[in-house]
Design a protein around this motif. Structure first.
Motif, PDB file in Angstrom:
ATOM      1  N   LEU A 249       0.865  -1.198  -0.016  1.00 20.54           N
ATOM      2  CA  LEU A 249       0.140   0.090  -0.067  1.00 20.54           C
ATOM      3  C   LEU A 249       1.009   1.032   0.018  1.00 20.54           C
ATOM      4  CD1 LEU A 249      -2.976  -0.850   2.142  1.00 20.54           C
ATOM      5  CD2 LEU A 249      -3.000  -0.440  -0.079  1.00 20.54           C
ATOM      6  N   PRO A 250       0.753   2.209  -0.782  1.00 11.43           N
ATOM      7  CA  PRO A 250       1.245   3.473  -1.052  1.00 11.43           C
ATOM      8  C   PRO A 250       1.817   4.478   0.261  1.00 11.43           C
ATOM      9  CG  PRO A 250      -0.675   3.357  -2.308  1.00 11.43           C
ATOM     10  CD  PRO A 250      -0.818   2.421  -1.523  1.00 11.43           C
ATOM     11  N   PRO A 251       1.515   4.407   1.264  1.00 14.50           N
ATOM     12  CA  PRO A 251       2.121   5.164   2.110  1.00 14.50           C
ATOM     13  C   PRO A 251       3.432   4.702   2.807  1.00 14.50           C
ATOM     14  CG  PRO A 251      -0.156   5.035   2.687  1.00 14.50           C
ATOM     15  CD  PRO A 251       0.073   4.204   1.810  1.00 14.50           C
ATOM     16  N   PHE A 252       3.507   3.196   2.883  1.00 18.06           N
ATOM     17  CA  PHE A 252       4.599   2.478   3.224  1.00 18.06           C
ATOM     18  C   PHE A 252       5.769   1.910   2.366  1.00 18.06           C
ATOM     19  CE2 PHE A 252       0.391   1.332   5.268  1.00 18.06           C
ATOM     20  CZ  PHE A 252       0.444   2.134   6.530  1.00 18.06           C
ATOM     21  N   LEU A 253       6.649   1.511   3.035  1.00 23.68           N
ATOM     22  CA  LEU A 253       7.892   1.220   2.216  1.00 23.68           C
ATOM     23  C   LEU A 253       7.840  -0.087   1.234  1.00 23.68           C
ATOM     24  CD1 LEU A 253      11.086   1.689   2.112  1.00 23.68           C
ATOM     25  CD2 LEU A 253      11.260   0.025   3.790  1.00 23.68           C
ATOM     26  N   GLY A 254       6.797  -0.890   1.552  1.00 21.88           N
ATOM     27  CA  GLY A 254       6.600  -1.882   0.863  1.00 21.88           C
ATOM     28  C   GLY A 254       6.015  -1.554  -0.789  1.00 21.88           C
ATOM     29  N   PHE A 255       5.628  -0.464  -0.920  1.00 19.20           N
ATOM     30  CA  PHE A 255       4.968   0.172  -2.209  1.00 19.20           C
ATOM     31  C   PHE A 255       6.399   0.567  -3.067  1.00 19.20           C
ATOM     32  CE2 PHE A 255       4.006   3.957  -4.623  1.00 19.20           C
ATOM     33  CZ  PHE A 255       2.968   3.314  -5.838  1.00 19.20           C
ATOM     34  N   PHE A 256       7.401   0.814  -2.409  1.00 20.25           N
ATOM     35  CA  PHE A 256       8.428   1.528  -3.344  1.00 20.25           C
ATOM     36  C   PHE A 256       9.204   0.197  -4.149  1.00 20.25           C
ATOM     37  CE2 PHE A 256      13.180   2.368  -3.275  1.00 20.25           C
ATOM     38  CZ  PHE A 256      13.244   3.366  -4.119  1.00 20.25           C
ATOM     39  N   PRO A 257       9.484  -0.820  -3.896  1.00 20.16           N
ATOM     40  CA  PRO A 257       9.978  -1.722  -4.903  1.00 20.16           C
ATOM     41  C   PRO A 257       8.920  -2.063  -6.040  1.00 20.16           C
ATOM     42  CG  PRO A 257       9.668  -3.047  -2.684  1.00 20.16           C
ATOM     43  CD  PRO A 257       9.276  -1.455  -2.706  1.00 20.16           C
ATOM     44  N   LYS A 258       7.642  -2.282  -5.728  1.00 19.36           N
ATOM     45  CA  LYS A 258       6.616  -2.580  -6.550  1.00 19.36           C
ATOM     46  C   LYS A 258       6.562  -1.336  -7.633  1.00 19.36           C
ATOM     47  CE  LYS A 258       4.044  -5.793  -3.986  1.00 19.36           C
ATOM     48  NZ  LYS A 258       2.844  -6.443  -3.583  1.00 19.36           N
TER      49      LYS A 258
END
Length: 336
Positions: A249-258
């Protein structure tokens, strides 16, 4: 004595992976994979695991099969290269299939959730992070068949979404989540190796955060999750934010690599692959959100008798980095 043999085999496992990723010949890479396999089997046979013998045996049989197929393809490629140069693509496909079986990518994934189901959380963490490094780097060296890779990526993202939908075991949910992330990592390998490295590091950090909480509270099923996390609102909030981050989900770090993977795929004109990846990952995101909303919003009684496991400062510091990492990454990348 127990700790000594664990340290010995753990160091040997790391040594095997390092041999594999630093070798110049396929045969020495295979030797590194075998050292890694023979070192992790005693760690999986630990009495703290739920089904130690069953998980270790399933893992050994699968990995031995993959290793034998890999060795077979290596020997064939050394012998046939001079006589049948057109058969190299076929041998590359056999080699990549063996590495996908070692990795646990769909449709070679059936062993992976079953093995994880019988392990303790720290062994699950090893299987989901460290054991992925060597096969992925070998696939990175040998990533020539684009159509074959695209099919594996699509199978992984479709199967992980559908099969993870009805699970109640958190170990199986994280196993299917790992298969979904494998599809994104394979997609990042198609053109940019650095994106794979960023994706793997961020995925490992988020998985580490989630596994620490689940291990501290000894949570293995969804019903335990709803009851155990009610004792501390801060730990519950941290856990749910990590799940959102794992889903991308966009506000978190996991969105960055995707974000990086989608940008890379679109810039290289893989439009249909990027759309299918996004659509089928939404199924995975749905069962993340279902877990998170149930845990967050179901009103259960809080007890004052229950002793809350102490989570130290390092844990909350790592989680703070994870949750606020997207802002840091965007600010840093603006200067490049």
């Amino acid at each position: 004595m127990t700790n000594f043999f664990k340290i010995l085999f753990f160091c040997s496992m790391i040594f095997g992976t390092l041999i594999t990723i630093s070798s110049y010949s396929w045969l020495s890479m295979w030797m590194g994979l075998e050292i890694n396999l023979l070192s992790i089997i005693p760690l999986l046979s630990d009495s703290k695991n739920l089904y130690p013998s069953e998980s270790a045996l399933k893992y050994f049989i699968t990995q031995a099969l993959a290793s034998s197929i890999l060795l077979f393809s290596i020997i064939l490629s050394l012998n046939l290269k001079e006589f049948l140069p057109n058969e190299i693509n076929f041998l590359t496909m056999i080699m990549n299939s063996a590495l996908m079986l070692k990795l646990g990518a769909a449709p070679f994934h059936a062993w992976f959730p079953e093995v994880l189901e019988g392990l303790s959380w720290y062994n699950c963490l090893l299987m989901m992070t460290w054991q992925k490094i060597a096969p992925m780097i070998l696939i990175l060296y040998n990533c020539k068949l684009t159509m074959f890779m695209v099919m594996i990526i699509l199978f992984s993202t479709i199967f992980s979404g559908i099969l993870g939908f009805n699970q109640i075991s958190l170990r199986k949910i994280l196993a299917y989540s790992s298969i979904n992330h494998i599809s994104w990592m394979l997609a990042s390998m198609l053109h940019a190796q650095m994106i794979w490295f960023i994706y793997f590091i961020i995925y490992s950090i988020i998985t580490f955060n989630i596994v620490i909480i689940l291990h501290e509270f000894q949570i293995f099923y969804l019903a335990q999750l709803f009851n155990s996390l009610n004792s501390s609102k801060l730990i519950k909030f941290t856990f749910l934010m990590n799940f959102f981050s794992l889903g991308g989900l966009p506000p978190f770090l996991g969105f960055f690599p995707k974000w990086l993977v989608i940008n890379n795929l679109v810039s290289n004109q893989f439009y249909s692959l990027s759309i299918l990846l996004i659509v089928f990952t939404l199924i995975t995101l749905f069962f993340y959100l279902r877990i998170s909303f149930s845990t967050l919003m179901i009103n259960t009684n809080e007890t004052l008798i229950y002793l809350v496991p102490k989570m130290n400062f390092k844990f909350f510091f790592i989680n703070f980095i994870t949750l606020s990492g997207l802002l840091a990454c965007t600010l840093i990348l603006n200067y490049f």
